[in-house]
Design a protein around this motif. Structure first.
Motif, short mmCIF file in Angstrom:
data_model
loop_
_atom_site.label_atom_id
_atom_site.label_comp_id
_atom_site.label_asym_id
_atom_site.label_seq_id
_atom_site.Cartn_x
_atom_site.Cartn_y
_atom_site.Cartn_z
N LEU A 141 0.85 -1.21 0.00
CA LEU A 141 0.00 0.00 0.00
C LEU A 141 0.88 1.26 0.00
O LEU A 141 0.62 2.20 -0.75
N SER A 142 1.94 1.25 0.80
CA SER A 142 2.86 2.40 0.86
C SER A 142 3.53 2.63 -0.50
O SER A 142 3.66 3.76 -0.97
N MET A 143 3.95 1.53 -1.15
CA MET A 143 4.62 1.65 -2.46
C MET A 143 3.64 2.14 -3.52
O MET A 143 3.98 2.98 -4.34
N ARG A 144 2.40 1.60 -3.50
CA ARG A 144 1.46 2.02 -4.54
C ARG A 144 1.12 3.50 -4.38
O ARG A 144 0.98 4.23 -5.36
N ARG A 145 1.01 3.97 -3.13
CA ARG A 145 0.71 5.39 -2.91
C ARG A 145 1.89 6.27 -3.33
O ARG A 145 1.70 7.38 -3.81
N ALA A 146 3.12 5.77 -3.15
CA ALA A 146 4.30 6.58 -3.49
C ALA A 146 4.57 6.59 -4.99
O ALA A 146 5.00 7.61 -5.55
N PHE A 147 4.33 5.45 -5.67
CA PHE A 147 4.71 5.33 -7.08
C PHE A 147 3.53 5.24 -8.03
O PHE A 147 3.71 5.34 -9.24
N GLY A 148 2.32 4.98 -7.49
CA GLY A 148 1.15 4.87 -8.36
C GLY A 148 0.95 3.46 -8.89
O GLY A 148 -0.15 2.93 -8.87
N ASP A 149 2.04 2.84 -9.33
CA ASP A 149 1.95 1.51 -9.94
C ASP A 149 3.13 0.68 -9.41
O ASP A 149 4.25 1.18 -9.36
N VAL A 150 2.84 -0.54 -9.02
CA VAL A 150 3.95 -1.35 -8.47
C VAL A 150 4.50 -2.35 -9.49
O VAL A 150 5.57 -2.91 -9.28
N THR A 151 3.79 -2.53 -10.60
CA THR A 151 4.17 -3.61 -11.52
C THR A 151 5.54 -3.36 -12.17
O THR A 151 6.22 -4.31 -12.55
N SER A 152 5.91 -2.07 -12.30
CA SER A 152 7.16 -1.78 -12.99
C SER A 152 8.32 -1.55 -12.01
O SER A 152 9.42 -1.18 -12.43
N LEU A 153 8.06 -1.76 -10.72
CA LEU A 153 9.10 -1.45 -9.73
C LEU A 153 10.14 -2.56 -9.62
O LEU A 153 9.83 -3.75 -9.76
N THR A 154 11.37 -2.14 -9.32
CA THR A 154 12.40 -3.09 -8.88
C THR A 154 12.67 -2.78 -7.41
O THR A 154 13.03 -1.65 -7.06
N VAL A 155 12.43 -3.78 -6.57
CA VAL A 155 12.52 -3.60 -5.11
C VAL A 155 13.69 -4.42 -4.59
O VAL A 155 13.77 -5.64 -4.84
N ALA A 156 14.59 -3.75 -3.86
CA ALA A 156 15.72 -4.45 -3.23
C ALA A 156 15.39 -4.68 -1.76
O ALA A 156 15.06 -3.72 -1.05
#
Ligand code: CP
Length: 307
Positions: A141-156
């Motif tokens: 939820l925090s990531m989606r609010r910060a970036f809008g979309d999580v599908t294209s994220l690379t998370v370390a």
């Protein structure tokens, strides 16, 4: 009864709807201090056999904000201290007919075991090194609010992966939602079978951070390292602590996360943790209440009135 025991209890269809509900609760919490009545007449029992600040208090606040009656068991003052087993404690509480039991326990599989013994819904608030699914959901939820979309994220995910239930739940949920996940840490703290998790594994932090949008730091979970060779904190920070210099290897605009509790100067520098332009750590705490409201409301809706 439906339960919430692992991140795999979510799926790619239901998760966006649950995130939308979480978003709605964030807005509600920012605008109103009143309670809703979605869990009116329901009883939620918090049963924490391991220490907690964030998870325990946010479940209690979330349940109260939904109108539930909440009992937070003081485990240290309970009959557990007289030798009562986990199962006997849970069966005893179950006889009082709660609707939801939220449990944290040091044994992996404790929440699953309990769910087979009680007649109410069980929520896993962290079981050993196995899973912490509501943490992964609030992180998403925090990531989606910060970036809008999580599908294209690379998370370390960086640090002590081996002992981390947060890492396991986040890997499962992030991959389910289409994000790429990397694991970064010393060979001694990355599980031997990590290549089977579907993640890229890096033992050089700077190399691993190249191209990442989110840097999720984990603390050394010393309580699960009895008998192991524990690195010195100064040595650990030098190689694996996140500071400005290492963060600069990630993508411009990369955000920093940490589930808490933080050990400043060990896995993260205060300079980074407290910079609100990069750190999502306080957002994660706020999202914890809304995310847990969404989980509790969704479980309650799925029971109907059958009991
Ligand atoms: N992130 C987390 O589980 O924090 P607590 O141990 O304080 O609940």
């Amino acid at each position: 009864k439906p339960h919430f025991l692992t991140a795999s209890d979510l799926d790619p269809y239901v998760t966006p709807q649950l995130l939308d509900l979480g978003d709605a609760f964030v807005d509600f919490n920012r605008q109103s201090s009143k309670a809703l009545d979605l869990l009116h007449g329901r009883t939620v029992v918090n049963l924490f056999f391991e220490n907690s600040t964030r998870t325990s208090s946010s479940f209690e606040i979330a349940a109260k904000r939904l109108g539930a009656d909440v009992v937070t068991m003081p485990v240290a003052a309970s009959s557990v201290k007289k030798g009562e087993t986990l199962i006997d404690t849970a069966v005893t509480l179950n006889a009082m007919k709660p609707d939801i039991l939220v449990i944290r326990h040091s044994a992996s599989g404790a929440a699953e075991l309990l769910s087979q013994k009680v007649g109410c819904a069980v929520v896993n608030a962290g079981d050993g090194r196995h899973e912490h699914p509501t943490q992964a959901f609030l992180d998403l939820l925090s990531m989606r609010r910060a970036f809008g979309d999580v599908t294209s994220l690379t998370v370390a995910i960086c640090g002590d992966i081996t002992h981390s239930r947060v890492a396991r739940s986040n890997v499962a949920l992030l991959q389910m939602m289409g994000a790429r996940v990397r694991l970064i840490g010393p060979p001694t703290l990355v599980p031997g079978d990590a290549d089977r998790w579907g993640c890229e594994v890096f033992h050089d932090m700077r190399e691993g951070l190249k191209g990442c949008d989110v840097v999720m730091m984990l603390r050394l979970q010393l309580e699960r390292m009895a008998g192991a060779l524990v690195p010195s904190t100064r040595e650990y920070f030098r190689f694996w602590g996140l500071d400005r210099e290492k963060l600069a290897w990630a993508n411009p605009g990369a955000r920093v996360m940490h589930p808490g509790p933080m050990n400043r100067g060990v896995e993260i520098d205060s300079d980074v943790a407290d910079d609100l332009d990069v750190s999502l750590i306080q957002d994660q705490v706020e999202m914890g209440v809304a995310a847990r409201m969404a989980v509790l409301a969704s479980l309650s809706a799925r029971w109907g009135d059958a009991r």
